[in-house]
Design a protein around this motif. Structure first.
Motif, PDB file in Angstrom:
ATOM      1  N   GLY A 217       1.462   6.894   5.906  1.00  0.00           N
ATOM      2  CA  GLY A 217       1.942   5.519   5.919  1.00  0.00           C
ATOM      3  C   GLY A 217       3.182   5.342   6.770  1.00  0.00           C
ATOM      4  O   GLY A 217       3.614   6.220   7.506  1.00  0.00           O
ATOM      5  N   LEU A 218       3.732   4.154   6.658  1.00  0.00           N
ATOM      6  CA  LEU A 218       4.892   3.802   7.465  1.00  0.00           C
ATOM      7  C   LEU A 218       6.171   4.445   6.966  1.00  0.00           C
ATOM      8  O   LEU A 218       7.117   4.627   7.710  1.00  0.00           O
ATOM      9  N   GLY A 219       6.209   4.785   5.688  1.00  0.00           N
ATOM     10  CA  GLY A 219       7.453   5.274   5.111  1.00  0.00           C
ATOM     11  C   GLY A 219       8.245   4.121   4.535  1.00  0.00           C
ATOM     12  O   GLY A 219       8.167   2.986   4.983  1.00  0.00           O
ATOM     13  N   LEU A 220       9.030   4.412   3.512  1.00  0.00           N
ATOM     14  CA  LEU A 220       9.781   3.365   2.835  1.00  0.00           C
ATOM     15  C   LEU A 220      10.870   2.777   3.722  1.00  0.00           C
ATOM     16  O   LEU A 220      11.276   1.628   3.531  1.00  0.00           O
ATOM     17  N   SER A 221      11.377   3.554   4.702  1.00  0.00           N
ATOM     18  CA  SER A 221      12.405   3.003   5.584  1.00  0.00           C
ATOM     19  C   SER A 221      11.838   1.864   6.423  1.00  0.00           C
ATOM     20  O   SER A 221      12.483   0.820   6.599  1.00  0.00           O
ATOM     21  N   VAL A 222      10.613   2.042   6.943  1.00  0.00           N
ATOM     22  CA  VAL A 222       9.991   0.986   7.731  1.00  0.00           C
ATOM     23  C   VAL A 222       9.596  -0.180   6.820  1.00  0.00           C
ATOM     24  O   VAL A 222       9.717  -1.350   7.198  1.00  0.00           O
ATOM     25  N   SER A 223       9.158   0.130   5.608  1.00  0.00           N
ATOM     26  CA  SER A 223       8.847  -0.929   4.646  1.00  0.00           C
ATOM     27  C   SER A 223      10.086  -1.770   4.362  1.00  0.00           C
ATOM     28  O   SER A 223      10.026  -3.005   4.289  1.00  0.00           O
TER      29      SER A 223
ATOM     30  N   LEU B 174       0.831  -1.206   0.000  1.00  0.00           N
ATOM     31  CA  LEU B 174       0.000   0.000   0.000  1.00  0.00           C
ATOM     32  C   LEU B 174       0.863   1.252   0.000  1.00  0.00           C
ATOM     33  O   LEU B 174       0.554   2.237  -0.686  1.00  0.00           O
ATOM     34  N   ASN B 175       1.947   1.235   0.769  1.00  0.00           N
ATOM     35  CA  ASN B 175       2.821   2.399   0.827  1.00  0.00           C
ATOM     36  C   ASN B 175       3.451   2.687  -0.532  1.00  0.00           C
ATOM     37  O   ASN B 175       3.540   3.834  -0.971  1.00  0.00           O
ATOM     38  N   ILE B 176       3.894   1.629  -1.225  1.00  0.00           N
ATOM     39  CA  ILE B 176       4.486   1.814  -2.554  1.00  0.00           C
ATOM     40  C   ILE B 176       3.436   2.321  -3.542  1.00  0.00           C
ATOM     41  O   ILE B 176       3.698   3.215  -4.355  1.00  0.00           O
ATOM     42  N   LEU B 177       2.215   1.752  -3.470  1.00  0.00           N
ATOM     43  CA  LEU B 177       1.148   2.196  -4.374  1.00  0.00           C
ATOM     44  C   LEU B 177       0.782   3.650  -4.123  1.00  0.00           C
ATOM     45  O   LEU B 177       0.533   4.411  -5.073  1.00  0.00           O
ATOM     46  N   LYS B 178       0.737   4.044  -2.862  1.00  0.00           N
ATOM     47  CA  LYS B 178       0.433   5.442  -2.550  1.00  0.00           C
ATOM     48  C   LYS B 178       1.494   6.372  -3.123  1.00  0.00           C
ATOM     49  O   LYS B 178       1.181   7.385  -3.756  1.00  0.00           O
ATOM     50  N   ASN B 179       2.763   6.025  -2.885  1.00  0.00           N
ATOM     51  CA  ASN B 179       3.840   6.865  -3.409  1.00  0.00           C
ATOM     52  C   ASN B 179       3.785   6.959  -4.923  1.00  0.00           C
ATOM     53  O   ASN B 179       3.961   8.033  -5.510  1.00  0.00           O
ATOM     54  N   GLY B 180       3.543   5.821  -5.579  1.00  0.00           N
ATOM     55  CA  GLY B 180       3.458   5.833  -7.034  1.00  0.00           C
ATOM     56  C   GLY B 180       2.291   6.644  -7.542  1.00  0.00           C
ATOM     57  O   GLY B 180       2.416   7.404  -8.512  1.00  0.00           O
TER      58      GLY B 180
ATOM     59  N   LEU C  33      17.291   8.361  -4.989  1.00  0.00           N
ATOM     60  CA  LEU C  33      17.426   6.898  -4.922  1.00  0.00           C
ATOM     61  C   LEU C  33      18.401   6.473  -3.824  1.00  0.00           C
ATOM     62  O   LEU C  33      18.196   5.456  -3.162  1.00  0.00           O
ATOM     63  N   LYS C  34      19.474   7.269  -3.615  1.00  0.00           N
ATOM     64  CA  LYS C  34      20.448   6.913  -2.588  1.00  0.00           C
ATOM     65  C   LYS C  34      19.858   7.023  -1.185  1.00  0.00           C
ATOM     66  O   LYS C  34      20.308   6.340  -0.274  1.00  0.00           O
ATOM     67  N   ARG C  35      18.864   7.881  -0.999  1.00  0.00           N
ATOM     68  CA  ARG C  35      18.326   8.121   0.345  1.00  0.00           C
ATOM     69  C   ARG C  35      16.915   7.594   0.522  1.00  0.00           C
ATOM     70  O   ARG C  35      16.301   7.819   1.561  1.00  0.00           O
ATOM     71  N   ILE C  36      16.383   6.893  -0.471  1.00  0.00           N
ATOM     72  CA  ILE C  36      14.968   6.553  -0.484  1.00  0.00           C
ATOM     73  C   ILE C  36      14.564   5.705   0.710  1.00  0.00           C
ATOM     74  O   ILE C  36      13.433   5.769   1.199  1.00  0.00           O
ATOM     75  N   PHE C  37      15.513   4.899   1.233  1.00  0.00           N
ATOM     76  CA  PHE C  37      15.182   4.013   2.355  1.00  0.00           C
ATOM     77  C   PHE C  37      15.680   4.559   3.699  1.00  0.00           C
ATOM     78  O   PHE C  37      15.659   3.839   4.691  1.00  0.00           O
ATOM     79  N   GLU C  38      16.134   5.820   3.728  1.00  0.00           N
ATOM     80  CA  GLU C  38      16.549   6.417   4.986  1.00  0.00           C
ATOM     81  C   GLU C  38      15.320   6.715   5.841  1.00  0.00           C
ATOM     82  O   GLU C  38      14.244   7.030   5.309  1.00  0.00           O
ATOM     83  N   PRO C  39      15.463   6.631   7.172  1.00  0.00           N
ATOM     84  CA  PRO C  39      14.304   6.878   8.051  1.00  0.00           C
ATOM     85  C   PRO C  39      13.706   8.262   7.827  1.00  0.00           C
ATOM     86  O   PRO C  39      14.410   9.266   7.861  1.00  0.00           O
ATOM     87  N   PHE C  40      12.440   8.288   7.539  1.00  0.00           N
ATOM     88  CA  PHE C  40      11.622   9.495   7.426  1.00  0.00           C
ATOM     89  C   PHE C  40      12.042  10.416   6.284  1.00  0.00           C
ATOM     90  O   PHE C  40      11.625  11.552   6.218  1.00  0.00           O
ATOM     91  N   TYR C  41      12.882   9.927   5.400  1.00  0.00           N
ATOM     92  CA  TYR C  41      13.230  10.757   4.254  1.00  0.00           C
ATOM     93  C   TYR C  41      12.042  10.808   3.306  1.00  0.00           C
ATOM     94  O   TYR C  41      11.412   9.792   3.004  1.00  0.00           O
ATOM     95  N   SER C  42      11.720  12.003   2.826  1.00  0.00           N
ATOM     96  CA  SER C  42      10.581  12.157   1.925  1.00  0.00           C
ATOM     97  C   SER C  42      10.774  13.391   1.074  1.00  0.00           C
ATOM     98  O   SER C  42      11.341  14.392   1.519  1.00  0.00           O
ATOM     99  N   THR C  43      10.309  13.312  -0.164  1.00  0.00           N
ATOM    100  CA  THR C  43      10.331  14.474  -1.051  1.00  0.00           C
ATOM    101  C   THR C  43       8.985  15.174  -1.090  1.00  0.00           C
ATOM    102  O   THR C  43       8.814  16.155  -1.802  1.00  0.00           O
ATOM    103  N   LYS C  44       8.014  14.655  -0.312  1.00  0.00           N
ATOM    104  CA  LYS C  44       6.667  15.215  -0.316  1.00  0.00           C
ATOM    105  C   LYS C  44       6.523  16.266   0.776  1.00  0.00           C
ATOM    106  O   LYS C  44       7.296  16.305   1.725  1.00  0.00           O
ATOM    107  N   LYS C  45       5.523  17.110   0.624  1.00  0.00           N
ATOM    108  CA  LYS C  45       5.230  18.099   1.643  1.00  0.00           C
ATOM    109  C   LYS C  45       4.729  17.394   2.897  1.00  0.00           C
ATOM    110  O   LYS C  45       4.207  16.296   2.851  1.00  0.00           O
TER     111      LYS C  45
END
Length: 602
Positions: free
Chosen positions: A562-568, A495-501, A544-556
């Motif tokens: 969601g959980l975030g990609l780091s938790v995923s 769900l998190n990946i689908l939301k981001n996409g 891409l280098k930081r996509i799985f860092e805790p709480f890193y996001s390019t969104k407002k």
């Protein structure tokens, strides 16, 4: 040493006086026996007053002899005094050299040892008796501790150049017994009264203990420096004038200024963001009290950051200044916010579970009544015929009328909508029950399709766009085995990946194309693989280098969910022994690949 008694000048004068008297008497005896034809008495010959010539000659000879005696005695006195002075000077010099704490070795013009004091004898292992006359380089063996190679004979160079010199730092003296001493030294030429080089003197002292202490101090300083540089916090030291005295690696990384360049410069010129702390720094220095400014907000081009700024004044006597520690607590703040958000989600889950009965009961009634209406009007029941006869109506006409009015279709719609709503409620309840274990064998195809259903009715997604307008392309391999996993957690990842996409596709303008998800499920060796690809905005290399860092996001902030990609990533890699990778081409597509061990291997 036994002192040898020497004649003085006065003794020599006495001797010449006695010699003069003996000469006088001897001549008188000679005159009496050999030159006395008249038969004069010995007394007359001893004092020849009657013979003026003889008297004059004797007086003249005696005077000359006494004068010579005076000159000789005087010269001897001067020479003896000079010798005594030289001997006393040499003795004083020897006592001085023997009394000083430094080692002294003197040589002649040929570089052979002519003097050694006791300290030099102790350090070199040579006694002066053994070393006297030997070449300097055979007695004093020095080398550089840096090169570990024997150095050139320093005495030869001084004798050749006529200029004093100091040996290189870290010089080592090797004694006759093989002992090693770190020494500090200097060599100077010895010149006579005419300025001619007559030898050289080598003065040195044992600094082994100082060298050891300096080495320990240097090691300790490097150790403390490594500790300071290894800390993730920015550490800054300033004196009472605000000039930099300490600048660790984190400060260099934050400013791009090296410690060497920062030393001595004004802190607020090279680190402008500390300008807001000027008053607190000087007040802390003045009051000798620790000052803290927690969760200070800092804005930059890359986002909003939170910092804890702590000022520690120097409290030792005579020291004036402070150490400033800056800690980036952004991730901590975000984690706290995420925990609060998680608590909210858990509350929502509990509320959804509590409301399930309230929602399901009316749904069951509506669905049941709709089914009953369909059965009582269109069902092939005898009761329907009996009631129609009783009411004097034609059942076929009633059915014809209702069919023309679309009532059967409406009843099917009511029943279908109720079934869909019941499934949505059921899925939401199952999804919210994270505390209940859902560990077991699951089909990735089913989990992925179920997650698509959840994504289609997600409020945030529907609020920004219609998920149903996104094309879904399924490329499933039916032979893929089940995986052993926590179903709800894997759904959460999907769900998190689908939301981001979906959010990425929402921000892209399509010219002749439309948003599309491509979902793939296939097997790869002993792993089951899920690929979720979107044709949205994509990501650059930095993201891409930081996509799985805790709480890193390019969104407002308001659109993060969601959980975030780091938790995923943690759920897939740590809890399920799988792998999760991301690939993308900026402006074209993004693809997430999830690999999980198949249940066959569990």
């Amino acid at each position: 040493m036994v002192a040898v008694k020497r004649f003085s000048g006065r003794s020599l004068m006495y001797a010449f006086t006695v010699l003069t008297v003996i000469f006088w008497i001897g001549e008188s005896v000679l005159e009496f026996f050999w030159f006395n034809p008249e038969g004069e008495t010995f007394l007359t010959n001893l004092m020849p007053i009657h013979d003026p010539h003889e008297m004059f000659m004797r007086i003249t000879s005696g005077s000359v002899l006494l004068a010579c005696g005076y000159v000789v005695s005087r010269m001897y006195s001067i020479l003896a005094e000079s010798e005594n002075q030289a001997r006393e000077s040499e003795n004083n010099l020897r006592i001085t050299f023997n009394s000083i704490g430094d080692a002294v070795v003197a040589t002649d013009a040929d570089g052979n040892v002519t003097f050694m004091n006791p300290v030099s004898e102790m350090l070199t292992g040579w006694s002066f008796v053994e070393a006297k006359g030997l070449a300097f380089k055979n007695v004093v063996n020095v080398l550089s501790s840096n090169s570990k190679g024997i150095s050139d004979n320093p005495i030869d160079e001084v004798l050749r150049s006529g200029e004093g010199k100091g040996l290189s730092n870290h010089t080592i003296l090797i004694s006759k017994q093989g002992n090693k001493y770190h020494i500090a030294d200097s060599i100077a030429p010895i010149r006579d009264e005419n300025g001619k080089i007559s030898g050289a003197v080598f003065v040195f002292k044992d600094i082994s203990e100082k060298y050891r202490q300096d080495a320990e101090f240097s090691s300790l300083r490097n150790y403390l420096s490594n500790i300071i540089d290894s800390m993730p916090s920015i550490l800054l030291g300033v004196n009472g004038d605000g000039q930099v005295t300490l600048w660790n690696r984190a400060a260099e990384q934050a400013t791009g200024i090296s410690p060497k360049s920062a030393s001595g410069r004004n802190l607020f010129e090279i680190f402008p963001r500390m300008e807001t702390e000027i008053d607190r720094i000087f007040e802390s220095i003045r009051s000798k009290e620790i000052s803290r400014n927690q969760r200070k907000i800092r804005y930059s081009e890359s986002g909003v950051y939170y910092e804890d700024v702590t000022i520690f004044p120097l409290i030792s006597d005579g020291a004036e200044g402070a150490v400033v520690r800056v800690d980036d607590v952004t991730e901590l703040i975000k984690m706290e916010q995420a925990m609060i958000q998680n608590e909210k989600m858990m509350s929502v889950g509990a509320l959804a579970s509590g409301m399930a009965h309230e929602v399901n009961n009316p749904l069951a009634a509506i669905s049941g009544h709709a089914q009953n209406i369909s059965n009582r009007v269109f069902g092939d029941l005898k009761k329907n015929e009996d009631v129609a006869v009783e009411c004097d109506v034609s059942l076929s006409k009633v059915r014809e009328y209702l069919e023309k009015r679309g009532i059967p279709r409406m009843l099917d719609g009511i029943y279908s909508s109720c079934s869909h709503a019941a499934k949505v409620v059921s899925d939401m309840i199952m999804f919210s029950r994270k505390a209940e274990s859902n560990q077991g064998r699951h089909s990735l195809v089913k989990l992925l399709d179920d997650t698509l259903g959840l994504a289609a009715i997600d409020y945030d997604l529907s609020h920004h766009y219609d998920f149903r307008k996104i094309e879904i392309v399924r490329e499933y391999d039916s032979s893929v085995p089940d995986v052993y996993c926590e179903g709800s957690e894997i759904q959460q990842v999907f769900l998190n990946i689908l939301k981001n996409g979906a959010q990425s596709m929402m921000g892209k303008e399509y010219h002749g194309a439309h948003p599309r998800f491509t979902l793939r499920v296939h097997a790869e060796e002993e792993m089951a693989v899920v690929e979720i690809e979107d044709n949205g905005q994509g990501m650059d290399e930095g993201v891409l280098k930081r996509i799985f860092e805790p709480f890193y996001s390019t969104k407002k902030v308001e659109r993060r969910s969601g959980l975030g990609l780091s938790v995923s990533y943690f759920v897939i890699t740590d809890q399920h022994n799988g792998s999760m990778e991301a690939y993308s081409v900026l402006g074209s597509w993004a693809r997430f690949i999830i690999k999980l061990p198949s249940a066959v291997d569990m």
